[in-house]
Design an enzyme around this catalytic site. Structure first.
Site, PDB file in Angstrom:
ATOM      1  N   GLU A 173       0.817  -1.220   0.000  1.00  7.03           N
ATOM      2  CA  GLU A 173       0.000   0.000   0.000  1.00  7.03           C
ATOM      3  C   GLU A 173       0.841   1.256   0.000  1.00  7.03           C
ATOM      4  O   GLU A 173       0.522   2.238  -0.676  1.00  7.03           O
ATOM      5  CB  GLU A 173      -0.944   0.003   1.213  1.00  7.03           C
ATOM      6  N   HIS A 227     -10.970  -3.878  10.689  1.00  9.01           N
ATOM      7  CA  HIS A 227     -11.649  -3.885   9.391  1.00  9.01           C
ATOM      8  C   HIS A 227     -12.936  -3.068   9.427  1.00  9.01           C
ATOM      9  O   HIS A 227     -13.834  -3.285   8.636  1.00  9.01           O
ATOM     10  CB  HIS A 227     -11.982  -5.321   8.963  1.00  9.01           C
TER      11      HIS A 227
HETATM   12  C1  LIG Z   1      -2.230  -4.350   4.643  1.00 15.27           C
HETATM   13  C2  LIG Z   1      -3.318  -5.190   4.106  1.00 15.27           C
HETATM   14  N1  LIG Z   1      -3.592  -5.136   2.800  1.00 15.27           N
HETATM   15  C3  LIG Z   1      -4.566  -5.913   2.284  1.00 15.27           C
HETATM   16  C4  LIG Z   1      -5.280  -6.751   3.069  1.00 15.27           C
HETATM   17  C5  LIG Z   1      -6.387  -7.621   2.475  1.00 15.27           C
HETATM   18  N2  LIG Z   1      -5.939  -9.003   2.542  1.00 15.27           N
HETATM   19  C6  LIG Z   1      -6.352  -9.811   3.536  1.00 15.27           C
HETATM   20  S1  LIG Z   1      -5.645 -11.304   3.437  1.00 15.27           S
HETATM   21  C7  LIG Z   1      -4.796 -10.904   2.063  1.00 15.27           C
HETATM   22  C8  LIG Z   1      -3.904 -11.889   1.404  1.00 15.27           C
HETATM   23  C9  LIG Z   1      -2.672 -12.156   2.163  1.00 15.27           C
HETATM   24  O1  LIG Z   1      -1.972 -13.188   1.568  1.00 15.27           O
HETATM   25  P1  LIG Z   1      -0.855 -13.982   2.311  1.00 15.27           P
HETATM   26  O2  LIG Z   1       0.036 -13.040   3.068  1.00 15.27           O
HETATM   27  O3  LIG Z   1      -0.194 -14.847   1.323  1.00 15.27           O
HETATM   28  O4  LIG Z   1      -1.608 -14.854   3.400  1.00 15.27           O
HETATM   29  P2  LIG Z   1      -2.695 -16.013   3.194  1.00 15.27           P
HETATM   30  O5  LIG Z   1      -4.035 -15.385   3.244  1.00 15.27           O
HETATM   31  O6  LIG Z   1      -2.414 -16.691   1.902  1.00 15.27           O
HETATM   32  O7  LIG Z   1      -2.531 -16.909   4.360  1.00 15.27           O
HETATM   33  C10 LIG Z   1      -5.080  -9.606   1.686  1.00 15.27           C
HETATM   34  C11 LIG Z   1      -4.537  -8.950   0.503  1.00 15.27           C
HETATM   35  C12 LIG Z   1      -4.982  -6.753   4.438  1.00 15.27           C
HETATM   36  N3  LIG Z   1      -5.671  -7.520   5.302  1.00 15.27           N
HETATM   37  N4  LIG Z   1      -3.998  -5.982   4.935  1.00 15.27           N
END
Ligand SMILES: Cc1ncc(C[n+]2csc(CCOP(=O)(O)OP(=O)(O)O)c2C)c(N)n1
Ligand SMILES: [Mg+2]
Lengths: 399, 314
Positions: A112, A181
């Protein structure tokens, strides 16, 4: 192309009408809302004469506005986490990548801060980026770029450059969105000169405000609320602008002025209904644009009603509601006797469990109760019985 | 040892399956990010940790919480929003915590706990404590600035911390290839100055062995270490169901991971009689935890205003 130079909107200094409700108004069947209209031509206003019969959801209205602005100007680009994924940000970006290609519509890495800085760089180069965030909470990672750079460039460089950037950010609510959130943090941006802030509450405004934001040469925070995403309303097919700095009276009344911000607009209209059962006639105002804020429309109303209750979609302290109440107090001190009150989130972190979350947010009934006490100048203890059709939107997860 | 590992693995799998089954009842009014398919990473690494060691995790945190010894009853009660939950119903599924078990919480904002884990490791080092920290995060988190900033500081101060990247290849519905110019996370960790290794196959016993090695190394004061554990999420990003209908990934892609399901692999390694005993015990424990959650009260309205600040200490 240097599109950002060719689409400069009308000068902000033009005198604002006291309210857009009235001459250009259209009443949607069965609804208390009165929509004001402006036409698509950037420099002049005219009426949309044909009656509007088409109903769209907030999501569809937002998508349509984005589509229209992208078609209108090649310089408009849309990006952010998951804008091109199967869920397409609740559908607000659906089909755009297919239509305009992956150079103009793209998902980003989870970055971000850097992507906000990059958006500013794109804007400096003449693009008009729309940077999308599925939760407003994630803007906290981008504060340096937004506050220290985006908001400052135009002034700090003596007007040599400008940053036509739209940042879309959604406020979450219910189903255990919880601490990180659910925050409505737009007042942070109202605090900073150089930022415009808009929080449309209807599909009509979702469309018109997005178009106005994209055509604005300044950074605009476009605040969405995910409960509003599911609402429907009349939306003209043609393009039109809902310009910065104009509030709208959404229901007329004479006993008290209710100002509802973002999703609290819906709750204020519900409160108005409850109040009629107690013989109280409330006026409801939607500020729409929080910065620049149309304090004239609110002040005119409060001058008539003498009571102001501002319901914020965030915490009260240093919030948008506090700003409105303070501005009204300054304006009407010595002019009129008045009673004011602010409502907003309880001064705690948003809890996930439903029973506490229900207490965290104002709702139509608690707003009506506070409004009646304000009107009668005493704690009446009255809380209206819940009317099923006005009950809050039941939202089911998983997200 | 196999029995212990199996118990932990089976328990996590069954807890999440129960949660998924309870979900349509709407009693869990909370986003749930299930770890089904990924349990071996938490179980493997935590098998190498001591009770005093500390973990920081993410919203996809059920497996880590349980593997590190977080209280099961309190976890289910938290999902149900009950006052008996590990965060009194205020945190929900995304914010599980059990400080007594060394589970120091989980953030719903991606990447944020990496830095918190680094700070905790700094404190441990400052106080000359023998414990170490393990920081768990996803492949997506490595794209955030805080990832690089935290790793740099950990190397600079030679902190006692293990970084565990659970690489399930997706951030929500977007593949790592579509997000990273060079999808080699270990290379980035190495570039920042720490040893890094990728464990390719999600195999529990492999994870345990490598975990023990690197944890021993960290504990002996040799500084931070990076582990990338390849794994696969079976269910949707958030919610109880499958999501192959969305079209961003195929069942074919998932199949090899399901074929090498670690729950079955481990089950085959232990005596069938013991296996049945373990499973029976775990099922009873889970049933009791759900009963506990069901019968626990919700927080009282007064709870809303509690815990905004820590009471001032004398
Ligand atoms: C700073 C931030 N940006 C975007 C999000 C939205 N978001 C929630 S989970 C996620 C994916 C994260 O992927 P990863 O780190 O690979 O973890 P996984 O869900 O695969 O366990 C996103 C983009 C968030 N929660 N926090
Ligand atoms: Mg991932």
């Amino acid at each position: 192309m240097t599109a950002s130079r060719t689409t400069r909107p009308a000068r902000q200094s033009r005198a604002l009408p006291k309210s857009v409700a009235g001459a250009e108004a259209l009443r949607s069947p069965g609804e208390a809302n009165v929509w004001g209209f402006e036409d698509s031509a950037p420099a002049k206003q005219s009426e949309i004469s044909r009656p509007v019969t088409r109903t769209l959801s907030y999501v569809e209205a937002l998508r349509e506005a984005t589509d229209f602005e992208m078609a209108r100007h090649e310089s408009v680009v849309v990006f952010g986490l998951d804008v091109d994924d199967p869920k397409a940000i609740q559908g607000t970006t659906r089909g755009l990548a297919e239509k305009y290609g992956p150079e103009r519509v793209f998902g980003t890495p989870l970055s971000e801060d850097a992507m906000t800085g990059a958006a500013i760089g794109m804007a400096l180069a003449g693009l008009r980026p729309i940077h999308v965030h599925i939760r407003m909470d994630f803007l906290m990672l981008a504060m340096n770029q937004l506050v220290n750079v985006a908001a400052k460039c135009h002034y700090m460089y003596g007007g040599r450059v400008h940053v036509p950037l739209v940042v879309r950010a959604m406020i979450g609510k219910s189903w255990g969105q919880g601490a990180q959130h659910s925050q409505g943090l737009y007042s942070f941006f109202m605090h900073v000169p150089g930022f415009k802030v808009v929080a449309p509450a209807t599909p009509y405004d979702a469309k018109g405000c997005l178009a106005a934001a994209v055509r604005d040469d300044n950074p605009v925070l476009y605040v969405e609320h995910r409960h509003l995403h599911f609402t429907h309303g009349l939306v003209p097919e043609e393009s039109y602008l809902v310009r910065p700095g104009k509030a709208r009276i959404t229901a007329h009344g004479s006993d008290i002025t209710l100002v509802g911000i973002s999703a609290m607009q819906t709750e204020c209209l519900a409160a108005r209904h409850y109040l009629t059962t107690a013989g109280i006639d409330a006026e409801v105002i939607d500020p729409i644009w929080l910065s620049p804020l149309d304090i004239d429309t609110i002040a005119d109303s409060v001058e008539r009603t003498g009571r102001l209750l501002v319901v914020d979609n965030g915490w009260i302290a240093c919030g948008a509601g506090s700003e409105i109440v303070a501005a009204i107090a300054e304006r009407l001190m010595g002019v009129r006797d008045l009673r004011v009150q602010r409502m907003g989130f309880a001064p705690v972190t948003c809890p996930t469990t439903r029973c506490l979350e229900d207490l965290f947010y104002p709702n139509g009934r608690t707003i009506a109760a506070a409004a009646r006490d304000l009107v009668e100048g005493t704690k009446t203890g009255w809380v209206p019985d819940e009317e099923p059709k006005l009950a809050k939107l039941e939202f089911k997860g998983p997200f | 040892m196999h029995e212990q590992l199996y118990r932990s693995l089976y328990r996590i799998r069954r807890v999440e399956e129960h949660a998924a089954r309870a979900y349509p009842s709407d009693k869990i009014k909370s986003p749930v990010h299930l770890s089904i398919g990924q349990e071996a990473v938490s179980v493997g690494v935590c098998a190498a940790l001591e009770p005093n060691d500390v973990v920081f995790g993410t919203y996809r945190g059920h497996a880590l919480y349980l593997a590190k010894g977080g209280d099961l009853k309190q976890m289910i009660a938290e999902l149900y929003g009950k006052v008996t939950g590990c965060a009194r119903g205020k945190g929900g599924s995304m914010h599980l915590i059990d400080p007594e078990a060394g589970v120091m919480g989980a953030s719903a904002v991606v990447g944020t706990t990496i830095a918190n884990a680094v700070g905790y490791a700094y404190a441990l080092k400052l106080r000359r404590e023998p414990a170490i920290v393990a920081s768990f995060f996803g492949d997506g988190a490595t794209e955030e600035g805080v990832f690089a900033e935290s790793l740099n500081f950990a190397v600079l101060k030679q902190l006692p911390i293990l970084f565990v990247c659970e690489n399930n290849q997706y951030a929500i519905h977007t593949h790592q290839r579509q997000r990273q110019g060079r999808p080699d996370i270990c290379a980035r960790a190495r570039a920042l100055g720490m040893p890094a290794e990728c464990i390719e196959n999600n195999e529990l016993l492999n994870l345990v062995e490598r975990g023990k090695q690197v944890v021993g190394r960290i504990r002996s004061g040799l500084g931070p270490h990076f582990m990338e554990a390849m794994t696969y999420r079976w269910q949707e990003h958030v919610g109880p169901g499958a999501d192959f209908h969305l079209g961003y990934r195929t069942e074919d892609e998932a199949q090899p991971w399901k074929d090498s399901d670690q729950v079955h692999r481990l089950a085959d390694l232990i005596d069938p009689v013991r296996r049945t005993e373990i499973e029976t015990e775990v099922e009873e424990e889970i049933a009791a935890a759900f009963d506990f959650a069901e019968s626990s009260p919700f927080p009282s309205p007064a709870e809303l205003h509690e815990h905004v600040f820590q009471e001032v200490c004398a």
